[in-house]
Design a protein around this motif. Structure first.
Motif, PDB file in Angstrom:
ATOM      1  N   THR A  67      39.343   4.956 -15.759  1.00 34.41           N
ATOM      2  CA  THR A  67      40.325   4.886 -14.684  1.00 34.41           C
ATOM      3  C   THR A  67      40.431   6.197 -14.047  1.00 34.41           C
ATOM      4  O   THR A  67      41.315   6.438 -13.312  1.00 34.41           O
ATOM      5  CB  THR A  67      41.672   4.645 -15.362  1.00 34.41           C
ATOM      6  N   PHE A  68      39.450   7.053 -14.129  1.00 33.68           N
ATOM      7  CA  PHE A  68      39.413   8.199 -13.198  1.00 33.68           C
ATOM      8  C   PHE A  68      39.507   7.912 -11.789  1.00 33.68           C
ATOM      9  O   PHE A  68      39.153   6.963 -11.164  1.00 33.68           O
ATOM     10  CB  PHE A  68      38.003   8.934 -13.437  1.00 33.68           C
ATOM     11  N   THR A  69      40.760   8.710 -11.103  1.00 32.49           N
ATOM     12  CA  THR A  69      41.007   8.615  -9.976  1.00 32.49           C
ATOM     13  C   THR A  69      40.756  10.251  -9.297  1.00 32.49           C
ATOM     14  O   THR A  69      41.581  10.886  -9.918  1.00 32.49           O
ATOM     15  CB  THR A  69      42.422   8.070  -9.566  1.00 32.49           C
ATOM     16  N   PRO A  70      40.159  10.423  -8.081  1.00 35.21           N
ATOM     17  CA  PRO A  70      40.108  11.753  -7.757  1.00 35.21           C
ATOM     18  C   PRO A  70      41.689  12.275  -7.248  1.00 35.21           C
ATOM     19  O   PRO A  70      42.454  11.106  -6.613  1.00 35.21           O
ATOM     20  CB  PRO A  70      39.212  11.600  -6.551  1.00 35.21           C
ATOM     21  N   GLY A  71      42.132  13.417  -7.529  1.00 34.88           N
ATOM     22  CA  GLY A  71      43.244  13.744  -7.140  1.00 34.88           C
ATOM     23  C   GLY A  71      44.595  13.333  -7.827  1.00 34.88           C
ATOM     24  O   GLY A  71      45.691  13.716  -7.732  1.00 34.88           O
TER      25      GLY A  71
END
Length: 147
Positions: free
Chosen positions: A45-49
Motif C-alpha cells: 500500500t506504499f504511497t509517496p508523500g
C-alpha cells in the motif's frame, strides 16, 4: 467508468516494529535497507508523500563495517562537520573516529542522506532507534526480528 486512486487514511496505516542487527553489515547498504523500511516501500500500500513506514530498532551498531576500494582512505577522508552557531564553532570528526566514539551517529547520518530532506523525512527519522550494543528497551512493542 472512472478509476479512483487509492489513498490510505491515517487510521488504516499499520506500523510494526522491526529489529535489525548491524553486526557485520556494510554501512551504506544497511542504511539503504533501513531507509526502505522507514519509508514503507516494502508494503503493497506504499504511497509517496504518506508516512507508511515501520519503526526500526537497530542493535550492535558498533559492529558495522565499511568496505570498498578506498576503505582505508575513506575512513580518514570522510569528515563529519557540526557547528555550534558561534564564531569558530566548527567541529569536525573523521569516519574512523565517529565509528569508534559514536557509531549510532554515523548510521543515523547515512540513513538521513537516503530520506527526503523535508518535513516528512524529519518525522520519518524519529521512528529510527539506534543502539550501540545488543540490548534495547523496546521489548514491550514486541518487535519482529529481521535478519
Amino acid at each position: 467508468m472512472q478509476q479512483k486512486t487509492y489513498y490510505p487514511k491515517a487510521a488504516e496505516i499499520q506500523r510494526d516494529w522491526v529489529v535489525l542487527d548491524a553486526e557485520g553489515q556494510n554501512l551504506g547498504r544497511f542504511a539503504a535497507r533501513i531507509a526502505h523500511i522507514l519509508l514503507g516501500k516494502h508494503k503493497p500500500t506504499f504511497t509517496p508523500g504518506v508516512e507508511m513506514g515501520d519503526f526500526v530498532v537497530v542493535v550492535n551498531t558498533e559492529k558495522v563495517t565499511v568496505t570498498g576500494t578506498r576503505t582505508s582512505s575513506k575512513l580518514e577522508s570522510k569528515i563529519y562537520y557540526s557547528h555550534s552557531g558561534y564564531p569558530g564553532g566548527l567541529k569536525s570528526i573523521s569516519l574512523r573516529d565517529q565509528l569508534a566514539q559514536h557509531p549510532d551517529r554515523a548510521l543515523r547520518d547515512a540513513v538521513w542522506g537516503m530520506l527526503p530532506h523535508n518535513r516528512m523525512g524529519r518525522a520519518t527519522l524519529k521512528r529510527l532507534k539506534i543502539y550501540a550494543g545488543p540490548n534495547h528497551p523496546h521489548q514491550v512493542q514486541t518487535p519482529k526480528v529481521s535478519g
